[in-house]
Design a protein around this motif. Sequence first.
Motif, PDB file in Angstrom:
ATOM      1  N   THR A 148      26.797  33.702  38.634  1.00 40.25           N
ATOM      2  CA  THR A 148      28.233  33.840  38.412  1.00 40.25           C
ATOM      3  C   THR A 148      28.810  32.475  38.075  1.00 40.25           C
ATOM      4  OG1 THR A 148      28.179  35.534  40.126  1.00 40.25           O
ATOM      5  CG2 THR A 148      30.363  34.782  39.409  1.00 40.25           C
ATOM      6  N   ASN A 198      41.674  33.777  39.561  1.00 41.07           N
ATOM      7  CA  ASN A 198      40.494  33.696  38.689  1.00 41.07           C
ATOM      8  C   ASN A 198      39.191  33.852  39.469  1.00 41.07           C
ATOM      9  OD1 ASN A 198      42.069  33.345  36.467  1.00 41.07           O
ATOM     10  ND2 ASN A 198      41.940  31.107  36.507  1.00 41.07           N
ATOM     11  N   ARG A 201      38.651  37.414  40.452  1.00 42.60           N
ATOM     12  CA  ARG A 201      38.276  38.215  39.287  1.00 42.60           C
ATOM     13  C   ARG A 201      36.794  37.998  38.963  1.00 42.60           C
ATOM     14  NH1 ARG A 201      38.096  36.630  34.349  1.00 42.60           N
ATOM     15  NH2 ARG A 201      39.381  34.800  34.701  1.00 42.60           N
ATOM     16  N   LYS A 202      36.372  36.758  38.923  1.00 44.72           N
ATOM     17  CA  LYS A 202      34.993  36.457  38.542  1.00 44.72           C
ATOM     18  C   LYS A 202      33.991  37.024  39.547  1.00 44.72           C
ATOM     19  CE  LYS A 202      35.822  32.384  35.718  1.00 44.72           C
ATOM     20  NZ  LYS A 202      35.727  30.924  35.628  1.00 44.72           N
ATOM     21  N   GLU A 205      34.007  40.896  39.283  1.00 44.90           N
ATOM     22  CA  GLU A 205      33.350  41.366  38.054  1.00 44.90           C
ATOM     23  C   GLU A 205      31.849  41.529  38.257  1.00 44.90           C
ATOM     24  OE1 GLU A 205      34.339  38.577  35.006  1.00 44.90           O
ATOM     25  OE2 GLU A 205      36.205  39.621  34.451  1.00 44.90           O
ATOM     26  N   LYS A 206      31.277  40.666  39.114  1.00 44.98           N
ATOM     27  CA  LYS A 206      29.840  40.724  39.375  1.00 44.98           C
ATOM     28  C   LYS A 206      29.525  41.668  40.532  1.00 44.98           C
ATOM     29  CE  LYS A 206      28.727  37.572  36.338  1.00 44.98           C
ATOM     30  NZ  LYS A 206      27.772  37.737  35.234  1.00 44.98           N
ATOM     31  N   ASP A 210      36.238  42.288  47.524  1.00 48.00           N
ATOM     32  CA  ASP A 210      37.375  41.356  47.513  1.00 48.00           C
ATOM     33  C   ASP A 210      37.588  40.810  48.916  1.00 48.00           C
ATOM     34  OD1 ASP A 210      39.567  39.902  46.984  1.00 48.00           O
ATOM     35  OD2 ASP A 210      40.930  41.609  46.702  1.00 48.00           O
TER      36      ASP A 210
END
Lengths: 225, 424
Positions: A148, A198, A201-202, A205-206, A210
């Motif tokens: 990541t 950010n 989100r990153k 995404e992987k 959260d």
Amino acid sequence: MKILIVEDEKGLSESISNHLSKDGFLCERVFTYAAAEEKINLYSYDCVIVDINLPDGIGFGLVEALKKISATTGIIIISARNAIEDKIKGLEIGSDDYLTKPFHLSELNARVKSLVRRKSFGGTNEIVFNEIKINLNKRMVYVNDAETPLSRKEYDLLLYFISNKEHALTKEAIAEHLWGDNIDSVDSLDIVYSHIKNLRRKLMEKGAKDYVHSIYGIGYKFEDH
Amino acid sequence: MKLLTKTTLYYLGFSVIIYLSIAVAFYYVTEYLVYEDVETKLLSEKKDFETFTENNGLWYKSCYFVQNKIEFVPSVYHDDKVVFIDTLLYDKNNYQLIPFRQVTFYEKLGSDYYKIHIRKSLIESDKLLKYLTYTLLILMVIGLSVTYFVQRWISKGIWKPFNNTLSKVKSFKLTKEQELELSYSNIYEFEELNGVLNKMVRKMQKDYKNLKEFTQNASHEMQTPVALINARVEELIQSKNLTDKQVYLIQEINNSSNRISKLTQGLLLLSKIENRQFQEIKNVDFDVLIKRKIEELEELFSHKQLKVEYEKNGNFVFYINPDLADVLLNNLIANAIKHNFFGGTIIIKLSDDGFEIINTGDTLSIDPKTMFQRFRKGKTSLSTGLGLAIVKQICDVYGLSIEYYYQNKLHHMKVNREELVIGL
């Protein structure tokens, strides 16, 4: 993990102790140079936090004594004196880190952990938090073993969050950790927000959960629940 | 006008007046003495004449051969007055007019009255008077110039300790911790002045030192309690189920204590720069520093969508403490970010003698003259108001000049190496 806190201001010493104990450190507190000297001669600690200005002596002496007794003990100096010479002197005689008062407990916590990691023999260079894995040497982050890519600041932020997991962090503490204390700008708090956005989100995404929870009006907390 | 010039002018003015008065008085006194002498002689000749005519009843012209010596004019009118006057008569031998003193009286010779003039040449006395006056004037001019130069020479020597003191006081700077070393003078007044100055300077230095120490100590002493407040606030926010009201209160405390800690840190930094506690000094390449700063602050720029341009028109390498060079640049760029529009521009120009930071932004809400003072800040700013004061202090200590101007709707902040004024 045993930590000795040498700080004459009892309230501050108590706060530090409370904060670190929460993360499983075993904290002992002393308030004078003499008591600290006695303790370090009798027991061994993983980390010693020393205030430079003690009522009965200057903390530098303790640092020197400690270095002779046990080379593996991590030493962090905390001082109201921000003088660069003091900082350099402290590091020269063998302390591992130097923190100027006033500091954020979360910052101290992160420094203690980083120090303990570095000092522990054959030190792990990996931090794992559920599905997130950080390789400290390569400065790389993996989620479910998938690479990541994060920006420099996002990486620092994640490391800071994980070092302080389950602690509520103020926006100011985060901003200061990322940009140091000489950013005299209100904007930095907004940037903290966009960086956290950010990072979240990153990671998500992987496929990471959260973990960053915002606490209304205060800041953020990194926790799994 | 210089004191020496002034005293000299007064001295010369008075001297000329006094010397001229003396010359005039001398002239008249001499003249009076000469006349008195001549007139006494004339009177005695008049007496001789009268005795002669009394005895002989007549005066023979031939018996007195001196030219223009005696003259008879028959006169009907007569009185007893004896009158002295000056007169010029033609000298047949020298073909020129010669001054005479003459006595005129009336005398009865035989049965007729005559008006009689007896004269005495003044040519010798006149010459005497003339040469005496000339000599006197020449001597006076010589005397005056000699005293003038001697006085100047002495004055210069006498005022030397004063001028020494003056130049030392001029070059004395309170902020540089130097002694005011005044040289000893054997003139009581100057020694007294030096004593007073020394005492005053020591007092000033002591007060200044106390003030600096106070700022530093006060800031130091505040660090620990502030650290305690911060730590307690951090502990407090760990508790769960805080009410909105509690969160609000914590937030307020947190903000304030953060401000205090920023303020004390700023003040400490200021007093440390003032006290020259940053001892490491080396050549800092500002090109490298600027590039690093732009990289470091990248997120702050992009957050406000600022366009940053870096124009390198030279190489600025300056002898300064590297940490303070960093603070200097940091504060100036932070300032350019803070007071910028969303989507504005920052231009950094580097030349051989310094650098300039140019940014878009609202017009200033404060007087530019006061912008470098402590705690001076715009209406909307939440900052400590120390950023630019720190910048100014760094510039002052290391010999940089800083200048702000507003041109073409752009704020310019220009930092240059100060031109060395030799002999300052």
